[in-house]
Scaffold this motif. Structure first.
Motif, short mmCIF file in Angstrom:
data_model
loop_
_atom_site.label_atom_id
_atom_site.label_comp_id
_atom_site.label_asym_id
_atom_site.label_seq_id
_atom_site.Cartn_x
_atom_site.Cartn_y
_atom_site.Cartn_z
N GLY A 35 -3.47 -4.57 1.63
CA GLY A 35 -3.57 -5.08 0.27
C GLY A 35 -2.45 -6.02 -0.09
O GLY A 35 -1.40 -6.07 0.57
N TRP A 36 -2.71 -6.80 -1.12
CA TRP A 36 -1.68 -7.61 -1.76
C TRP A 36 -1.50 -7.10 -3.20
O TRP A 36 -2.48 -6.85 -3.90
CB TRP A 36 -2.08 -9.08 -1.80
N PHE A 37 -0.24 -6.99 -3.60
CA PHE A 37 0.12 -6.59 -4.94
C PHE A 37 1.11 -7.61 -5.48
O PHE A 37 1.68 -8.40 -4.72
CB PHE A 37 0.76 -5.20 -4.93
N ARG A 38 1.34 -7.56 -6.77
CA ARG A 38 2.36 -8.43 -7.36
C ARG A 38 3.05 -7.72 -8.51
O ARG A 38 2.48 -6.83 -9.14
CB ARG A 38 1.76 -9.76 -7.82
N LYS A 43 7.17 -6.13 -15.83
CA LYS A 43 5.83 -5.55 -15.77
C LYS A 43 5.71 -4.62 -14.57
O LYS A 43 6.49 -4.68 -13.63
CB LYS A 43 4.78 -6.65 -15.68
N GLU A 44 4.69 -3.78 -14.59
CA GLU A 44 4.43 -2.89 -13.48
C GLU A 44 3.75 -3.67 -12.35
O GLU A 44 3.09 -4.68 -12.56
CB GLU A 44 3.56 -1.73 -13.92
N ARG A 45 3.92 -3.13 -11.15
CA ARG A 45 3.24 -3.72 -10.01
C ARG A 45 1.74 -3.56 -10.18
O ARG A 45 1.25 -2.52 -10.62
CB ARG A 45 3.71 -3.04 -8.73
N GLU A 46 0.98 -4.62 -9.82
CA GLU A 46 -0.46 -4.56 -9.99
C GLU A 46 -1.19 -4.99 -8.72
O GLU A 46 -0.70 -5.82 -7.95
CB GLU A 46 -0.91 -5.45 -11.16
N PHE A 47 -2.35 -4.44 -8.54
CA PHE A 47 -3.21 -4.77 -7.42
C PHE A 47 -3.74 -6.19 -7.55
O PHE A 47 -4.10 -6.62 -8.66
CB PHE A 47 -4.37 -3.77 -7.36
N VAL A 93 6.63 -11.52 -7.86
CA VAL A 93 6.92 -11.22 -6.46
C VAL A 93 5.66 -10.60 -5.88
O VAL A 93 5.12 -9.64 -6.44
CB VAL A 93 8.11 -10.26 -6.32
N TYR A 94 5.20 -11.15 -4.78
CA TYR A 94 3.98 -10.68 -4.14
C TYR A 94 4.34 -9.82 -2.93
O TYR A 94 5.15 -10.21 -2.09
CB TYR A 94 3.12 -11.86 -3.71
N TYR A 95 3.70 -8.66 -2.86
CA TYR A 95 3.96 -7.70 -1.80
C TYR A 95 2.71 -7.46 -0.97
O TYR A 95 1.60 -7.33 -1.52
CB TYR A 95 4.42 -6.37 -2.38
N CYS A 96 2.89 -7.34 0.31
CA CYS A 96 1.85 -6.91 1.22
C CYS A 96 2.00 -5.41 1.42
O CYS A 96 3.12 -4.89 1.44
CB CYS A 96 2.02 -7.65 2.54
N THR A 106 -7.13 0.33 -4.57
CA THR A 106 -6.25 -0.41 -5.48
C THR A 106 -4.90 0.24 -5.67
O THR A 106 -4.06 -0.29 -6.40
CB THR A 106 -6.92 -0.58 -6.85
N SER A 107 -4.66 1.40 -5.02
CA SER A 107 -3.38 2.05 -5.30
C SER A 107 -2.78 2.86 -4.15
O SER A 107 -1.57 3.06 -4.14
CB SER A 107 -3.52 2.98 -6.50
N ASP A 108 -3.56 3.31 -3.19
CA ASP A 108 -3.04 4.25 -2.18
C ASP A 108 -2.58 3.54 -0.91
O ASP A 108 -3.33 3.44 0.06
CB ASP A 108 -4.10 5.32 -1.87
N TYR A 109 -1.36 3.08 -0.94
CA TYR A 109 -0.75 2.37 0.19
C TYR A 109 0.57 3.03 0.55
O TYR A 109 1.27 3.56 -0.32
CB TYR A 109 -0.55 0.90 -0.15
N ASP A 110 0.92 2.97 1.83
CA ASP A 110 2.06 3.72 2.31
C ASP A 110 3.22 2.86 2.81
O ASP A 110 4.36 3.32 2.84
CB ASP A 110 1.61 4.64 3.46
#
Length: 122
Positions: A35-38, A43-47, A93-96, A106-110
């Motif tokens: 997934g990509w999040f930002r 603000k909170e991190r979002e999917f 900031v974009y996160y992988c 949309t939320s369960d990443y490790d």
């Protein structure tokens, strides 16, 4: 362990495009999505988007649908995020991220990368 390294962020004018890359290494769980999040300041991190290593399924947040495209190159263990028609509100900031278990796409990443800054000027 999974290692994720993002690249491709930068400064772009509104309406422009950027392509983010996420190189994955280690023990990849190919049954589960990437997934990509930002996260924007204050603000909170979002999917943003997600894709599975197998099959054609992709998933997008409503805010980016039609503008962003997630894709992958299995031979390179790399996931991409093509971002078109960028808006100032895409600045973040974009996160992988990599999932290793069943759960919400949309939320369960490790595992998470270090992030790459995307700034869209108006």
């Amino acid at each position: 362990q999974v290692q994720l390294v993002e690249s491709g962020g930068g400064l772009v004018q509104a309406g422009g495009s950027l392509r983010l890359s996420c190189a994955a290494s280690g023990r990849l769980f190919t049954s589960y999505p990437m997934g990509w999040f930002r996260q924007a300041p204050g603000k909170e991190r979002e999917f943003v988007a997600a894709i599975r290593w197998i099959g054609d399924s992709t998933y997008y947040a409503d805010s980016v649908k039609g503008r962003f495209t997630i894709s992958r190159d299995n031979a390179k263990n790399t996931v991409y995020l093509q971002m078109n028609s960028l808006k100032p509100e895409d600045t973040a900031v974009y996160y992988c991220a990599a999932s290793t278990r069943p759960g919400s796409i949309t939320s369960d990443y490790d595992y998470w990368g270090q992030g790459t800054q995307v700034t869209v000027s108006s």
